[in-house]
Design a protein around this motif. Structure first.
Motif, PDB file in Angstrom:
ATOM      1  N   VAL A  22      37.691  42.731  32.801  1.00  0.00           N
ATOM      2  CA  VAL A  22      37.979  41.888  33.958  1.00  0.00           C
ATOM      3  C   VAL A  22      39.489  41.936  34.137  1.00  0.00           C
ATOM      4  CG1 VAL A  22      37.972  39.522  34.837  1.00  0.00           C
ATOM      5  CG2 VAL A  22      36.007  40.371  33.562  1.00  0.00           C
ATOM      6  N   ARG A  23      39.936  42.087  35.375  1.00  0.00           N
ATOM      7  CA  ARG A  23      41.376  42.145  35.652  1.00  0.00           C
ATOM      8  C   ARG A  23      41.790  41.033  36.594  1.00  0.00           C
ATOM      9  NH1 ARG A  23      42.041  48.609  36.565  1.00  0.00           N
ATOM     10  NH2 ARG A  23      41.733  49.184  34.378  1.00  0.00           N
ATOM     11  N   ARG A  24      43.038  40.581  36.397  1.00  0.00           N
ATOM     12  CA  ARG A  24      43.621  39.560  37.269  1.00  0.00           C
ATOM     13  C   ARG A  24      44.850  40.168  37.942  1.00  0.00           C
ATOM     14  NH1 ARG A  24      47.244  34.436  36.192  1.00  0.00           N
ATOM     15  NH2 ARG A  24      46.638  33.132  37.957  1.00  0.00           N
ATOM     16  N   TYR A  25      44.881  40.071  39.274  1.00  0.00           N
ATOM     17  CA  TYR A  25      45.975  40.633  40.060  1.00  0.00           C
ATOM     18  C   TYR A  25      46.749  39.542  40.781  1.00  0.00           C
ATOM     19  CZ  TYR A  25      43.825  45.227  39.502  1.00  0.00           C
ATOM     20  OH  TYR A  25      43.300  46.382  38.978  1.00  0.00           O
ATOM     21  N   HIS A  26      48.046  39.679  40.822  1.00  0.00           N
ATOM     22  CA  HIS A  26      48.936  38.796  41.576  1.00  0.00           C
ATOM     23  C   HIS A  26      48.628  38.960  43.069  1.00  0.00           C
ATOM     24  CE1 HIS A  26      52.730  37.366  43.345  1.00  0.00           C
ATOM     25  NE2 HIS A  26      52.829  36.637  42.246  1.00  0.00           N
ATOM     26  N   PRO A  27      48.855  37.933  43.900  1.00  0.00           N
ATOM     27  CA  PRO A  27      48.601  38.063  45.337  1.00  0.00           C
ATOM     28  C   PRO A  27      49.358  39.228  45.992  1.00  0.00           C
ATOM     29  CG  PRO A  27      48.910  35.752  44.798  1.00  0.00           C
ATOM     30  CD  PRO A  27      49.235  36.549  43.543  1.00  0.00           C
ATOM     31  N   GLU A  28      50.478  39.652  45.390  1.00  0.00           N
ATOM     32  CA  GLU A  28      51.220  40.790  45.935  1.00  0.00           C
ATOM     33  C   GLU A  28      50.643  42.126  45.478  1.00  0.00           C
ATOM     34  OE1 GLU A  28      55.320  40.160  44.929  1.00  0.00           O
ATOM     35  OE2 GLU A  28      55.507  38.481  46.323  1.00  0.00           O
ATOM     36  N   GLY A  29      49.635  42.083  44.598  1.00  0.00           N
ATOM     37  CA  GLY A  29      48.929  43.295  44.226  1.00  0.00           C
ATOM     38  C   GLY A  29      49.158  43.843  42.838  1.00  0.00           C
ATOM     39  N   HIS A  30      50.148  43.344  42.095  1.00  0.00           N
ATOM     40  CA  HIS A  30      50.364  43.928  40.772  1.00  0.00           C
ATOM     41  C   HIS A  30      49.459  43.287  39.715  1.00  0.00           C
ATOM     42  CE1 HIS A  30      53.458  40.726  41.003  1.00  0.00           C
ATOM     43  NE2 HIS A  30      53.214  40.564  39.714  1.00  0.00           N
ATOM     44  N   LEU A  31      49.079  44.101  38.750  1.00  0.00           N
ATOM     45  CA  LEU A  31      48.179  43.683  37.686  1.00  0.00           C
ATOM     46  C   LEU A  31      48.878  42.699  36.753  1.00  0.00           C
ATOM     47  CD1 LEU A  31      45.470  44.054  36.173  1.00  0.00           C
ATOM     48  CD2 LEU A  31      46.554  45.968  34.964  1.00  0.00           C
ATOM     49  N   LEU A  32      48.225  41.562  36.495  1.00  0.00           N
ATOM     50  CA  LEU A  32      48.776  40.555  35.589  1.00  0.00           C
ATOM     51  C   LEU A  32      48.126  40.613  34.211  1.00  0.00           C
ATOM     52  CD1 LEU A  32      48.915  37.497  38.015  1.00  0.00           C
ATOM     53  CD2 LEU A  32      50.844  38.857  37.192  1.00  0.00           C
ATOM     54  N   HIS A  33      46.800  40.740  34.161  1.00  0.00           N
ATOM     55  CA  HIS A  33      46.069  40.720  32.895  1.00  0.00           C
ATOM     56  C   HIS A  33      44.853  41.626  32.977  1.00  0.00           C
ATOM     57  CE1 HIS A  33      48.252  37.114  31.661  1.00  0.00           C
ATOM     58  NE2 HIS A  33      47.938  36.567  32.822  1.00  0.00           N
ATOM     59  N   THR A  34      44.500  42.197  31.838  1.00  0.00           N
ATOM     60  CA  THR A  34      43.223  42.873  31.675  1.00  0.00           C
ATOM     61  C   THR A  34      42.539  42.252  30.473  1.00  0.00           C
ATOM     62  OG1 THR A  34      44.041  44.960  32.594  1.00  0.00           O
ATOM     63  CG2 THR A  34      42.046  45.066  31.248  1.00  0.00           C
ATOM     64  N   LEU A  35      41.342  41.744  30.667  1.00  0.00           N
ATOM     65  CA  LEU A  35      40.575  41.134  29.591  1.00  0.00           C
ATOM     66  C   LEU A  35      39.374  42.009  29.259  1.00  0.00           C
ATOM     67  CD1 LEU A  35      40.412  37.519  31.050  1.00  0.00           C
ATOM     68  CD2 LEU A  35      41.975  38.356  29.299  1.00  0.00           C
ATOM     69  N   ALA A  36      39.286  42.439  28.024  1.00  0.00           N
ATOM     70  CA  ALA A  36      38.106  43.193  27.596  1.00  0.00           C
ATOM     71  C   ALA A  36      36.954  42.218  27.404  1.00  0.00           C
ATOM     72  CB  ALA A  36      38.404  43.924  26.298  1.00  0.00           C
ATOM     73  N   VAL A  37      35.768  42.627  27.810  1.00  0.00           N
ATOM     74  CA  VAL A  37      34.576  41.817  27.585  1.00  0.00           C
ATOM     75  C   VAL A  37      33.621  42.617  26.701  1.00  0.00           C
ATOM     76  CG1 VAL A  37      34.798  40.481  29.717  1.00  0.00           C
ATOM     77  CG2 VAL A  37      33.499  42.580  29.741  1.00  0.00           C
ATOM     78  N   PRO A  38      32.814  41.932  25.879  1.00  0.00           N
ATOM     79  CA  PRO A  38      31.954  42.636  24.921  1.00  0.00           C
ATOM     80  C   PRO A  38      30.658  43.176  25.541  1.00  0.00           C
ATOM     81  CG  PRO A  38      31.710  40.294  24.640  1.00  0.00           C
ATOM     82  CD  PRO A  38      32.788  40.492  25.683  1.00  0.00           C
ATOM     83  N   ALA A  39      30.752  43.671  26.757  1.00  0.00           N
ATOM     84  CA  ALA A  39      29.610  44.266  27.451  1.00  0.00           C
ATOM     85  C   ALA A  39      30.157  45.298  28.436  1.00  0.00           C
ATOM     86  CB  ALA A  39      28.815  43.196  28.188  1.00  0.00           C
ATOM     87  N   PRO A  40      29.468  46.411  28.621  1.00  0.00           N
ATOM     88  CA  PRO A  40      30.011  47.460  29.481  1.00  0.00           C
ATOM     89  C   PRO A  40      29.940  47.180  30.981  1.00  0.00           C
ATOM     90  CG  PRO A  40      27.869  48.123  28.637  1.00  0.00           C
ATOM     91  CD  PRO A  40      28.236  46.824  27.955  1.00  0.00           C
ATOM     92  N   HIS A  41      29.087  46.228  31.392  1.00  0.00           N
ATOM     93  CA  HIS A  41      28.874  46.023  32.828  1.00  0.00           C
ATOM     94  C   HIS A  41      29.096  44.576  33.274  1.00  0.00           C
ATOM     95  CE1 HIS A  41      27.441  50.063  32.846  1.00  0.00           C
ATOM     96  NE2 HIS A  41      26.386  49.775  32.095  1.00  0.00           N
ATOM     97  N   PRO A  42      30.354  44.106  33.300  1.00  0.00           N
ATOM     98  CA  PRO A  42      30.595  42.778  33.859  1.00  0.00           C
ATOM     99  C   PRO A  42      30.293  42.810  35.359  1.00  0.00           C
ATOM    100  CG  PRO A  42      32.681  43.869  33.414  1.00  0.00           C
ATOM    101  CD  PRO A  42      31.600  44.752  32.884  1.00  0.00           C
TER     102      PRO A  42
END
Length: 62
Positions: A22-42
């Motif tokens: 799962v990724r979180r992006y700033h309103p201006e478009g740049h990536l803030l965080h990437t969170l790994a999840v323990p399943a291949p298909h969030p």
């Protein structure tokens, strides 16, 4: 396939099908965080009000 949600700060949360993340992006478009999840298909990110929790639904194939 992806599912997008917007948080109270205007940031986009994207569930990445097939990437196990799962990724979180700033309103201006740049990536803030990437969170790994323990399943291949969030599939979906849920941001309940009045809590610091993040819920992610997933799917299986086959």
């Amino acid at each position: 396939m992806s599912a997008i949600r917007v948080d109270e700060e205007g940031c986009l949360w994207v569930a990445l099908w097939g990437a196990g993340a799962v990724r979180r992006y700033h309103p201006e478009g740049h990536l803030l965080h990437t969170l790994a999840v323990p399943a291949p298909h969030p599939t979906l990110v849920c941001l309940p009000p009045d809590t610091d929790r993040l819920f992610v639904t997933t799917a299986g194939t086959g």
